[in-house]
Design an enzyme around this catalytic site. Structure first.
Site, mmCIF file in Angstrom:
data_model
loop_
_atom_site.group_PDB
_atom_site.id
_atom_site.type_symbol
_atom_site.label_atom_id
_atom_site.label_comp_id
_atom_site.label_asym_id
_atom_site.label_seq_id
_atom_site.Cartn_x
_atom_site.Cartn_y
_atom_site.Cartn_z
ATOM 1 C CG ASP A 54 -41.038 -55.014 -127.711
ATOM 2 O OD1 ASP A 54 -42.119 -54.653 -128.219
ATOM 3 O OD2 ASP A 54 -40.829 -56.177 -127.346
ATOM 4 C CG ASP A 95 -45.927 -60.444 -130.101
ATOM 5 O OD1 ASP A 95 -44.855 -60.492 -130.725
ATOM 6 O OD2 ASP A 95 -46.065 -59.828 -129.029
HETATM 7 C C1 DGJ Z 1 -43.890 -58.421 -127.407
HETATM 8 C C2 DGJ Z 1 -44.424 -57.215 -128.104
HETATM 9 O O1 DGJ Z 1 -43.451 -56.609 -128.880
HETATM 10 C C3 DGJ Z 1 -45.001 -56.260 -127.071
HETATM 11 O O2 DGJ Z 1 -45.433 -55.085 -127.698
HETATM 12 C C4 DGJ Z 1 -46.108 -56.950 -126.355
HETATM 13 O O3 DGJ Z 1 -47.152 -57.217 -127.239
HETATM 14 C C5 DGJ Z 1 -45.614 -58.235 -125.705
HETATM 15 N N1 DGJ Z 1 -44.946 -59.067 -126.665
HETATM 16 C C6 DGJ Z 1 -46.750 -58.990 -125.077
HETATM 17 O O4 DGJ Z 1 -46.384 -60.206 -124.598
#
Ligand code: DGJ
Length: 712
Positions: A535, A467
């Site tokens: 997301d 991430d």
């Molecule tokens: C952002 C990601 O897009 C989510 O799926 C998740 O992993 C969060 N970060 C976790 O902090």
């Protein structure tokens, strides 16, 4: 294939349906001749011999005709290359020579962001120099595709110089009455949305000055001549950049109705890096594609190229994944993860991923980033017992990391406050309570390598979700001069780290995530196995996001999860499990809901959908995509075709007036063949499906269907 004119100054690269021609002029100017349908060398020579550009005092002869306009001399278009020394600015190059390399390219420099494997293709290298600065323009037509990869190498054998701008390529489109631009814009939770608009005179700029690719634009544009292309017909030019940092693509409509598309790393013209004597800079690839198959044909060509040359192991289907983030956020424990894993295994999931919160003091987003050791309060025996449990359930095991970041409340930051990007005497801006590590530093690179290598060796980990949750704001490295290389070197270090981890842990797959779809580009895709699309897991919004994503990237890389209804993250929307599954089945299927709260009936239904997905997966992930109906209307549909197997996914948001939904006209079928529907046993004539369509039987609200057909 590369053909060369008799005088060694005209070159023609050709793919299956397209050609690209260029010529060296008398003053060593490199002129663009042709990009479009396939032509022969004599055609290129005729173009070269044709009337040159008209010239008068207020226009520059070269503008709109050069392959790679440099700064300086009689040029007024955007320069792709701009360098300066203390004495002077700009470039006046002399031609040095050229080489071609066929099939498997040997001995040539590889481009940044280039595919880790599959060097097939014909390459042309044109070498120029100016006062010790060697400038090589690379062109590679990837075998079996119409994608041309272009990049540039700068090798400085002269005095130190500042590279203000070094774009990867300028693409020139022919004179047409009008041009229409397609782009993919967005923001967090709303990425990859397709918009088309007529191009007017001047420049349209897209890019990112954020240090990562960004949610705001995918580094891709498409242009269709006269705005006449449809999904299945018409000429479409497309360009996509293989770079995961700050970038810019400028689309310029010139006064003479030509268009030039210039793109590369960095957003501004104020400085990319310094090049000391003996140093080399290789730009990322800026790939171009001409297609006369409309937007759909162009997308299929991009997908085939990425499956063949960009995405690692693309011939292997991606497993069905479970990710716990939406179910638990930071509130995780081993017991709870075991319970989720058991439910996921019951649903037929193949890969179980623990998201954020398993390490350091990471019980919220305020602490722990940077400390890649297991939180023993939450996982007393480390990650291995959970990994073994997940493996025992017949699934692979994955974890979440965010290596490029640090929370100020962490052991790492307390030990190394100077390891972050910062400027002395200035605020260190926190976003999501975190700072960006300075990956240009070798000690930071080494720390991350050691931490991640040890982590992957410590537990049976098969998958890493990588991430990146904030943009650069204070990009500085005290003691380093300007322009600061860390913008570029951060991306190089990221690529190097991923390459090194992949080589040392060949069984581990990687996912690129950046707060959803903030880092999706050909550069990161060459080093990761799939990307987190957004997301936003609302199944209706996702149809539009996926529609945009599919313009350039294939379903094989597009992760999509089924989450809870009402949608807890964004909008509270209630939708059927059927609709949620069929929406997510358009890519790499995942499940992200709180399975401990799903009823037994829901779990049983989920299992049926997962089983169905596994059957259609080779067609979805490896087949040709046809977008049958865009998601703007109430009814939308996509179709995948592979070796006589056909899968149609259709969605109806809402039925109005009790009217039956329209049949969807299929594509890519043999009109003279018959196709059996595996759902109903009915036999359909190909010609009928193509011209009259297939009834989906969708009704009511949030209905969806999977229809499989097999050529008889
Ligand atoms: C952002 C990601 O897009 C989510 O799926 C998740 O992993 C969060 N970060 C976790 O902090």
């Amino acid at each position: 294939m590369v053909e060369i004119g008799a005088d060694g100054r005209t070159w023609l690269l050709s793919g299956p349906t397209s050609s690209y021609g260029l010529r060296l002029g008398d003053e060593d100017e490199l002129l663009h001749l042709h990009w479009g349908p396939r032509i022969a060398l004599p055609d290129t020579e005729a173009l070269a011999a044709g009337p040159g550009p008209e010239y008068w005092a207020f226009e520059a002869t070269l503008d709109g005709h050069e392959e790679y306009p440099v700064e300086g001399g009689p040029r007024f278009v955007r320069p792709a290359l701009s360098v300066r020394t203390p004495e002077r600015r700009g470039t006046e190059w002399r031609f040095e020579g050229y080489e071609t390399a066929g099939g498997e390219t040997e001995g040539g420099e590889t481009a940044e962001g280039e595919a880790a494997e599959g060097a097939g293709g014909d390459e042309l290298r044109l070498r120029f120099s100016d006062s010790g600065l060697g400038i090589t323009l690379h062109y590679r037509m990837r075998a079996g595709t119409d994608v041309i990869e272009r990049w540039v190498t700068l090798a400085n054998e002269g005095p130190a110089l500042e590279v203000l701008r070094a774009d990867s390529a300028t693409w020139t489109l022919p004179q047409r009455d009008g041009w229409r631009l397609s782009q993919l814009h967005g923001r967090w939770a709303a990425e990859s949305r397709l918009v088309r608009s007529g191009l007017t005179y001047g420049e349209k700029i897209i890019g990112s000055r954020r240090g990562h690719t960004g949610h705001q634009h995918l580094p891709w544009v498409a242009l269709d001549a006269d705005g006449t292309a449809t999904e299945e017909l018409g000429e479409v030019y497309g360009c996509a950049l293989a770079w995961s940092g700050t970038w810019r693509i400028a689309v310029a409509q010139l006064p003479d109705a030509r268009v030039q598309i210039t793109g590369g790393a960095g957003y501004d013209d104020s400085g990319l890096l310094r090049l000391q004597p003996g140093e080399t800079f290789v730009t990322p690839v800026f790939a171009g594609l001409w297609s006369d198959g409309g937007f759909g044909g162009a997308s299929r060509a991009w997908h085939a190229y990425q499956r063949a040359y960009v995405i690692p192991d693309a011939e292997q289907d991606r497993p069905v994944l479970y990710n716990s983030w939406e179910a638990t956020e930071f509130d995780i424990s081993e017991e709870q993860q075991r319970a989720l894993a058991r439910r996921a295994a019951e649903a037929g999931v193949e890969l179980f991923v623990v998201d954020d919160g398993w390490f350091g003091a990471r019980t919220s987003d305020r602490a722990g980033l940077g400390d890649w050791t297991v939180n023993r309060d939450r996982f007393p025996g480390g990650l291995k017992p959970l990994g073994d449990h997940v493996h025992g359930l017949g699934m692979q095991f994955g974890i979440w990391v965010e290596p490029e970041m640090v929370n100020p409340d962490s052991e790492l930051y307390r030990a190394h406050p100077d390891w972050v990007q910062f400027q002395p005497g200035r605020k260190r801006t926190e976003l999501r309570n975190q700072l960006v590590l300075n990956l240009a530093r070798e000690d930071v690179q080494e720390y991350l390598w050691e931490q991640l290598d040890a982590l992957l060796s410590s537990a049976p980990i098969d998958y890493v979700k990588w991430d990146f949750n904030r943009a650069f704001t204070d990009a500085g490295w005290p003691g380093e001069g300007y322009p600061q290389r860390l913008w570029v070197d951060h991306v190089h270090a990221l690529y190097k780290l991923l390459d090194r981890l992949r080589a040392a842990h060949p069984g581990v797959a990687f996912e690129s995530c950046s707060g959803g779809g903030g880092r999706i580009d050909l550069g990161i895709m060459a080093r990761t196995d799939q990307v987190w699309t957004s997301d936003n897991t609302d199944p209706l919004d996702r149809l539009a996001i996926q529609h945009g994503f599919s313009q350039v990237h294939p379903a094989r890389a597009m992760a999509a999860w089924v989450t809870d209804s009402p949608n807890a993250q964004l909008n509270g929307r209630v939708s059927s499990l059927r609709f949620r599954f069929v929406s997510a089945m358009a890519g790499v299927l995942g499940v992200g809901g709180d399975l401990t709260r799903w009823t037994e009936e829901e779990l049983a239904e989920a299992r049926t959908w997962v089983e169905l997905y596994k059957e259609i997966r080779p067609v979805v992930q490896g087949g040709e995509l046809h977008r049958l109906r865009a998601p703007e209307g109430g009814l939308s549909a996509v179709q995948y075709v592979r070796d006589g197997e056909v899968v149609v996914l259709a969605w109806l948001q809402a039925q109005h007036y009790g009217e039956p939904s329209l049949p969807v006209r299929l594509r890519g079928l043999d009109p003279s063949a018959s196709y059996e529907c595996l759902e109903t046993g009915e036999v359909h004539r190909g010609a009928v499906l193509l011209h009259h369509g297939l009834r989906t039987g969708l009704r009511g609200d949030f209905d969806a269907a999977v229809i499989r057909l097999r050529r008889m």
